[in-house]
Design an enzyme around this catalytic site. Sequence first.
Site, PDB file in Angstrom:
ATOM      1  N   HIS A  82      -1.089  -2.567  -7.158  1.00 45.41           N
ATOM      2  CA  HIS A  82      -1.845  -2.268  -5.942  1.00 45.41           C
ATOM      3  C   HIS A  82      -3.346  -2.419  -6.193  1.00 45.41           C
ATOM      4  CE1 HIS A  82      -2.981   0.935  -2.708  1.00 45.41           C
ATOM      5  NE2 HIS A  82      -2.998  -0.277  -2.196  1.00 45.41           N
ATOM      6  N   GLU A 108      -3.711   0.275  -9.061  1.00 42.01           N
ATOM      7  CA  GLU A 108      -2.657   1.281  -9.222  1.00 42.01           C
ATOM      8  C   GLU A 108      -1.398   0.522  -9.644  1.00 42.01           C
ATOM      9  OE1 GLU A 108      -2.279   3.225  -5.366  1.00 42.01           O
ATOM     10  OE2 GLU A 108      -1.804   5.127  -6.315  1.00 42.01           O
ATOM     11  N   ASN A 116      -3.156   6.030  -1.285  1.00 46.54           N
ATOM     12  CA  ASN A 116      -3.006   6.185   0.162  1.00 46.54           C
ATOM     13  C   ASN A 116      -2.398   7.520   0.575  1.00 46.54           C
ATOM     14  OD1 ASN A 116      -4.236   3.871   1.346  1.00 46.54           O
ATOM     15  ND2 ASN A 116      -2.711   2.689   0.217  1.00 46.54           N
ATOM     16  N   SER A 128       0.824  -1.205   0.000  1.00 51.45           N
ATOM     17  CA  SER A 128       0.000   0.000   0.000  1.00 51.45           C
ATOM     18  C   SER A 128       0.856   1.251   0.000  1.00 51.45           C
ATOM     19  CB  SER A 128      -0.857   0.040   1.268  1.00 51.45           C
ATOM     20  OG  SER A 128      -1.683  -1.079   1.332  1.00 51.45           O
TER      21      SER A 128
HETATM   22  P1  NAD Z   1      -3.612  -9.609   6.076  1.00 52.68           P
HETATM   23  O1  NAD Z   1      -3.111  -9.352   7.447  1.00 52.68           O
HETATM   24  O2  NAD Z   1      -5.068  -9.901   5.867  1.00 52.68           O
HETATM   25  O3  NAD Z   1      -2.797 -10.825   5.370  1.00 52.68           O
HETATM   26  C1  NAD Z   1      -1.400 -10.912   5.328  1.00 52.68           C
HETATM   27  C2  NAD Z   1      -1.035 -12.382   5.114  1.00 52.68           C
HETATM   28  O4  NAD Z   1       0.381 -12.465   4.878  1.00 52.68           O
HETATM   29  C3  NAD Z   1      -1.343 -13.273   6.334  1.00 52.68           C
HETATM   30  O5  NAD Z   1      -2.164 -14.349   5.952  1.00 52.68           O
HETATM   31  C4  NAD Z   1       0.039 -13.756   6.785  1.00 52.68           C
HETATM   32  O6  NAD Z   1       0.023 -15.087   7.285  1.00 52.68           O
HETATM   33  C5  NAD Z   1       0.810 -13.688   5.459  1.00 52.68           C
HETATM   34  N1  NAD Z   1       2.274 -13.668   5.633  1.00 52.68           N
HETATM   35  C6  NAD Z   1       3.005 -13.050   6.574  1.00 52.68           C
HETATM   36  N2  NAD Z   1       4.319 -13.313   6.388  1.00 52.68           N
HETATM   37  C7  NAD Z   1       4.418 -14.110   5.284  1.00 52.68           C
HETATM   38  C8  NAD Z   1       5.503 -14.722   4.594  1.00 52.68           C
HETATM   39  N3  NAD Z   1       6.751 -14.569   4.997  1.00 52.68           N
HETATM   40  N4  NAD Z   1       5.217 -15.496   3.514  1.00 52.68           N
HETATM   41  C9  NAD Z   1       3.938 -15.677   3.114  1.00 52.68           C
HETATM   42  N5  NAD Z   1       2.878 -15.119   3.733  1.00 52.68           N
HETATM   43  C10 NAD Z   1       3.106 -14.344   4.806  1.00 52.68           C
HETATM   44  O7  NAD Z   1      -3.179  -8.330   5.216  1.00 52.68           O
HETATM   45  P2  NAD Z   1      -3.864  -7.730   3.881  1.00 52.68           P
HETATM   46  O8  NAD Z   1      -4.885  -6.713   4.286  1.00 52.68           O
HETATM   47  O9  NAD Z   1      -4.229  -8.843   2.965  1.00 52.68           O
HETATM   48  O10 NAD Z   1      -2.629  -6.911   3.270  1.00 52.68           O
HETATM   49  C11 NAD Z   1      -1.628  -7.549   2.502  1.00 52.68           C
HETATM   50  C12 NAD Z   1      -0.895  -6.512   1.667  1.00 52.68           C
HETATM   51  O11 NAD Z   1      -1.839  -5.821   0.829  1.00 52.68           O
HETATM   52  C13 NAD Z   1      -0.202  -5.422   2.497  1.00 52.68           C
HETATM   53  O12 NAD Z   1       0.978  -5.040   1.856  1.00 52.68           O
HETATM   54  C14 NAD Z   1      -1.230  -4.293   2.469  1.00 52.68           C
HETATM   55  O13 NAD Z   1      -0.644  -3.025   2.666  1.00 52.68           O
HETATM   56  C15 NAD Z   1      -1.769  -4.436   1.056  1.00 52.68           C
HETATM   57  N6  NAD Z   1      -3.101  -3.846   0.818  1.00 52.68           N
HETATM   58  C16 NAD Z   1      -4.082  -3.952   1.769  1.00 52.68           C
HETATM   59  C17 NAD Z   1      -5.336  -3.407   1.521  1.00 52.68           C
HETATM   60  C18 NAD Z   1      -6.440  -3.526   2.539  1.00 52.68           C
HETATM   61  O14 NAD Z   1      -7.472  -2.856   2.388  1.00 52.68           O
HETATM   62  N7  NAD Z   1      -6.310  -4.353   3.560  1.00 52.68           N
HETATM   63  C19 NAD Z   1      -5.596  -2.765   0.294  1.00 52.68           C
HETATM   64  C20 NAD Z   1      -4.573  -2.711  -0.668  1.00 52.68           C
HETATM   65  C21 NAD Z   1      -3.326  -3.247  -0.389  1.00 52.68           C
END
Ligand code: NAD
Length: 283
Positions: free
Chosen positions: A139, A151, A189, A118
């Site tokens: 993104h 994005e 963001n 993000s």
């Molecule tokens: P989340 O907490 O729901 O999921 C993250 C996952 O990553 C977990 O299942 C965890 O077990 C896994 N993980 C951690 N370490 C790992 C590793 N070494 N190898 C493999 N898997 C691993 O988080 P999310 O909301 O899905 O966010 C994930 C990414 O997407 C982040 O970079 C976040 O900034 C980005 N993002 C989030 C949103 C949102 O609205 N939540 C929107 C756009 C982008």
Amino acid sequence: MNDRIAVLGAGQMGNGIAHVFAQAGFPVSLIDVSKDALAKARDTIGRNIDRQVKKGALQAGDREAILGRISDHDSLDAVSDATIVIEAATEQKELKFRIFSDIDRLAPAGAILATNTSSISITEIAGRTQRPQQVIGMHFMNPVPVMQLVEVIRGLATSDAVMQQTIELAKAVGKTPVEANDYPGFIANRILMPMINEAMFCLMEGVGTAESIDTVMKLGMNHPMGPLALADFIGLDTCLAILEVLHQGLGDPKYRPCPLLRKYVAQGWMGKKSGRGIYEYTK
Ligand code: NAD
């Protein structure tokens, strides 16, 4: 397109990304260190497909075909036959740096390494690999199966060919790509998080209740969701991590994370995904 996709991280975003690629006909390896997260992801994708079937957007028979294109893995080795790796693990700089140095070693030489970060610098992530020209930001927005935007973020060394391929890939899963350059928070963001942070300050200072803050933004500004409900939906830990990147990367105190946001995260009230954030969520 004959691409094989590896999605790293099966959380909120990873399961959605796996879903849209599998629905578009791509084989997907979904990878997470947590077996629980993988099981939950499969369940969520199944439920989201059921919803699409109910709405008439998919046929009932599509369910097994889509889920059948997704294989689950708990080891990074599963990137070894991917042409595109999309990383969607937790928003932590050091974790993403480590992951990119590992997948650079494990993925085929020609593979594109994309991150769904993000806010973390694509250029810094690319610097952890021997192929910075093939590293790019892709993104997606949450929830991925519903939201139209991707994005596409160019790091300093990202090649034009990789930019073009990524744009085509976003279109191939029915999304609308928008190009952005690599500055903290990119476009989405950089604009959204200061609003969410300001809503947290309003809550902390007692300017209004959570409900009144969200209602003002919904009815007054025509936002489909209030900023505090949206923060819960994104994850308060993710919001805090993005604000830290904006604050550090741009060096302007206007991005300092609200102390109340820090407090919620310290308590483990992460939002919808943990059952409690600004609001409470029952199953
Ligand atoms: P989340 O907490 O729901 O999921 C993250 C996952 O990553 C977990 O299942 C965890 O077990 C896994 N993980 C951690 N370490 C790992 C590793 N070494 N190898 C493999 N898997 C691993 O988080 P999310 O909301 O899905 O966010 C994930 C990414 O997407 C982040 O970079 C976040 O900034 C980005 N993002 C989030 C949103 C949102 O609205 N939540 C929107 C756009 C982008």
